[in-house]
Design an enzyme around this catalytic site. Structure first.
Site, PDB file in Angstrom:
ATOM      1  N   LYS A  97       0.825  -1.214   0.000  1.00 15.02           N
ATOM      2  CA  LYS A  97       0.000   0.000   0.000  1.00 15.02           C
ATOM      3  C   LYS A  97       0.858   1.263   0.000  1.00 15.02           C
ATOM      4  O   LYS A  97       0.604   2.207  -0.758  1.00 15.02           O
ATOM      5  CB  LYS A  97      -0.920  -0.029   1.225  1.00 15.02           C
ATOM      6  CG  LYS A  97      -1.992   1.034   1.270  1.00 15.02           C
ATOM      7  CD  LYS A  97      -2.848   0.843   2.511  1.00 15.02           C
ATOM      8  CE  LYS A  97      -3.932   1.884   2.620  1.00 15.02           C
ATOM      9  NZ  LYS A  97      -4.662   1.784   3.899  1.00 15.02           N
ATOM     10  N   SER A  98       1.887   1.283   0.840  1.00  7.05           N
ATOM     11  CA  SER A  98       2.740   2.466   0.928  1.00  7.05           C
ATOM     12  C   SER A  98       3.418   2.763  -0.401  1.00  7.05           C
ATOM     13  O   SER A  98       3.455   3.914  -0.862  1.00  7.05           O
ATOM     14  CB  SER A  98       3.805   2.266   2.015  1.00  7.05           C
ATOM     15  OG  SER A  98       3.223   2.131   3.280  1.00  7.05           O
ATOM     16  N   GLY A 120      -5.403   8.100   4.847  1.00  4.90           N
ATOM     17  CA  GLY A 120      -4.594   9.051   5.594  1.00  4.90           C
ATOM     18  C   GLY A 120      -3.237   9.261   4.963  1.00  4.90           C
ATOM     19  O   GLY A 120      -2.745  10.387   4.859  1.00  4.90           O
ATOM     20  N   ASP A 144       1.293  -0.618  12.003  1.00  8.81           N
ATOM     21  CA  ASP A 144       0.018  -1.075  11.454  1.00  8.81           C
ATOM     22  C   ASP A 144      -0.289  -2.529  11.807  1.00  8.81           C
ATOM     23  O   ASP A 144      -1.411  -2.996  11.579  1.00  8.81           O
ATOM     24  CB  ASP A 144       0.002  -0.928   9.928  1.00  8.81           C
ATOM     25  CG  ASP A 144      -0.107   0.520   9.495  1.00  8.81           C
ATOM     26  OD1 ASP A 144      -0.661   1.331  10.255  1.00  8.81           O
ATOM     27  OD2 ASP A 144       0.371   0.839   8.391  1.00  8.81           O
ATOM     28  N   ARG A 158      -7.161   2.446  17.576  1.00  2.16           N
ATOM     29  CA  ARG A 158      -6.985   1.000  17.464  1.00  2.16           C
ATOM     30  C   ARG A 158      -6.681   0.330  18.797  1.00  2.16           C
ATOM     31  O   ARG A 158      -6.970  -0.855  18.974  1.00  2.16           O
ATOM     32  CB  ARG A 158      -5.891   0.688  16.427  1.00  2.16           C
ATOM     33  CG  ARG A 158      -6.357   0.928  15.006  1.00  2.16           C
ATOM     34  CD  ARG A 158      -5.281   0.697  13.968  1.00  2.16           C
ATOM     35  NE  ARG A 158      -5.860   0.736  12.625  1.00  2.16           N
ATOM     36  CZ  ARG A 158      -5.162   0.832  11.506  1.00  2.16           C
ATOM     37  NH1 ARG A 158      -3.837   0.895  11.565  1.00  2.16           N
ATOM     38  NH2 ARG A 158      -5.767   0.855  10.326  1.00  2.16           N
TER      39      ARG A 158
END
Length: 434
Positions: free
Chosen positions: A19-20, A90, A315, A346
């Protein structure tokens, strides 16, 4: 969606694209001169929002196949015709603010109800110090906001908390700032921006000093289009691997997982907990080391996770805590207050969800402690607050629990892991629409 106790999970799967790196490949492709081709792009909702944003800033963006994309950059960003809606991303919005700040433009950023609750001053503060201006449409520190960019000056910024998002936003702004821009980190965060900038032709210096790791670059550098091969996301690979660790009789392999040492803290922690975890086929892809990770069902024990490891696995604490529920003894996770300002709080949500499933858990201001047992009762419906990692972590938990575990909102899983249920089902997991 409900997860039920499953038989042994077996098979080999491929993790979705990281994703990054997917966010950054699209953004840098839009900033560059010429054509950038991307393979293995994660096609989750967050990344698609970034693709639309890059197109709105003036690049030509085209999907050419499964995970294959073409970005024709114009050497910079221009004022878009409308609001940039980043959805739930984000990383997307914070990095885009940095990339756009160096240009003479005005743009309004917004997002969904979850993104509107997340703090933005961690990025807008240093960007303001460089010369960008921000107008807050509603509550200060929250979206929507309008950025007025251009005429930036380089700066040296010392981070108090390791954050790849803040570092990346500053470095991207520094590309079009006068003079040198430097970021000093007390603990190193993921370094995908520095690596990928080099792939696009930028000169980025990274050094270790008494103050910490320092990344610096000169303004006015030209980026050139390139080819980016996106490796598998270790954060996504964590879910099928965790299931393999806790479901008796399982053996699961996830192929092509990125092994950047700033992203593998979870795997190191699992090994310390006694996980049967091996890595084969180490190779390079997209400038990153990748490999094939195999786990087998393991008798785990609780550990104390070093707080300094948080930056390499921030994460992954939700799924770590789900595996810790099956470990013998206490797993102590501290120094992770950053978890409270992710897509959700979280720490609170994992604490509540685990407790509802019969797991002993103690919440602290900057972390939590899970006291595990080989037997987890389950039998709860967990509130996810629209957070994809909370949802997936509890569904994995339910695969070995005595009673089914349900989550109230599985739709957000598509933000980071499209095809999650199908992939897990292919291994033998019992996850179904409630």
């Amino acid at each position: 969606m409900t997860a039920r106790r499953s038989g042994a999970l077996t098979g080999a799967v491929r993790a979705p694209g990281d994703k990054s790196m997917s966010h950054r490949a699209l953004m840098l492709g839009g900033l560059a001169h010429g054509v950038t081709t991307i393979e293995g792009l994660l096609e989750g909702d967050d990344i698609l929002a970034t693709a639309r944003a890059v197109e709105a800033f003036g690049a030509k963006v085209q999907r050419t196949g499964d995970g294959a994309w073409r970005v024709e950059g114009q050497g910079g960003y221009r004022t878009p015709s409308g609001v940039i809606d980043c959805g739930n991303a984000g990383t997307g919005v914070r990095l885009l603010m940095g990339a756009a700040a160096g240009f003479d433009l005005s743009v309004t950023f917004d997002g969904d109800s979850s993104l509107r609750k997340r703090p933005m001053k961690r990025v807008t503060g240093p960007l303001s110090d460089m010369g960008a201006r921000f107008d807050w449409s509603g509550a200060e520190d929250r979206l929507p906001l309008t950025l007025h960019g251009g005429n930036l000056k380089g700066m040296t910024y010392r981070q108090t908390v390791a954050s790849a998002q803040v570092k990346s936003a500053i470095l991207l702004a520094g590309l079009n700032a006068a003079g040198e821009t430097a970021v000093i980190e007390p603990e190193p965060s993921r370094d995908h921006t520095e690596r990928m900038l080099r792939a696009f032709g930028a000169v980025v210096d990274v050094s270790e000093t008494d103050e910490g790791r320092v990344a610096r670059l000169q303004g006015g550098q030209r980026l050139s289009g390139t080819h980016v091969a996106v490796p598998g996301d270790p954060s996504s690979a964590a879910f099928p691997l965790a299931a393999g660790l806790i479901v008796p009789g399982s053996e699961v392999t996830v192929e092509g997982v990125m092994l950047n040492t700033l992203r593998t803290g979870l795997f190191q922690t699992w090994i310390e907990m006694g996980a049967d975890l091996t890595i084969a086929g180490r190779r390079m892809a997209g400038g990153e080391e990748v490999g094939d990770i195999t786990v087998r069902h393991s008798a785990l024990k609780g550990v104390v996770v070093p707080p300094e490891r948080a930056a390499s696995m921030i994460d992954e604490y939700p799924i770590l805590s789900a595996t810790a529920a099956y470990a013998d003894g206490e797993t102590v996770m501290r120094g992770i207050g950053e978890m409270r300002v992710k897509e959700s709080d979280r720490i609170s949500l994992m604490t509540a969800g685990l407790a509802a499933c019969g797991v002993k858990v103690e919440e602290e201001p900057e972390g939590f402690i899970v006291t595990g047992s080989p037997r987890v009762p389950g039998g709860a419906t967990v509130r996810t607050a629209h957070d994809h990692r909370i949802a997936m972590s509890h569904l994995v938990l339910g695969l070995a629990a005595e009673e089914p575990v349900a989550v109230d909102d599985p739709g957000m899983i598509a933000t980071s892991f499209p095809g999650f249920v199908e992939l897990m089902a292919g291994l033998g997991a019992e996850i179904h629409e409630a």
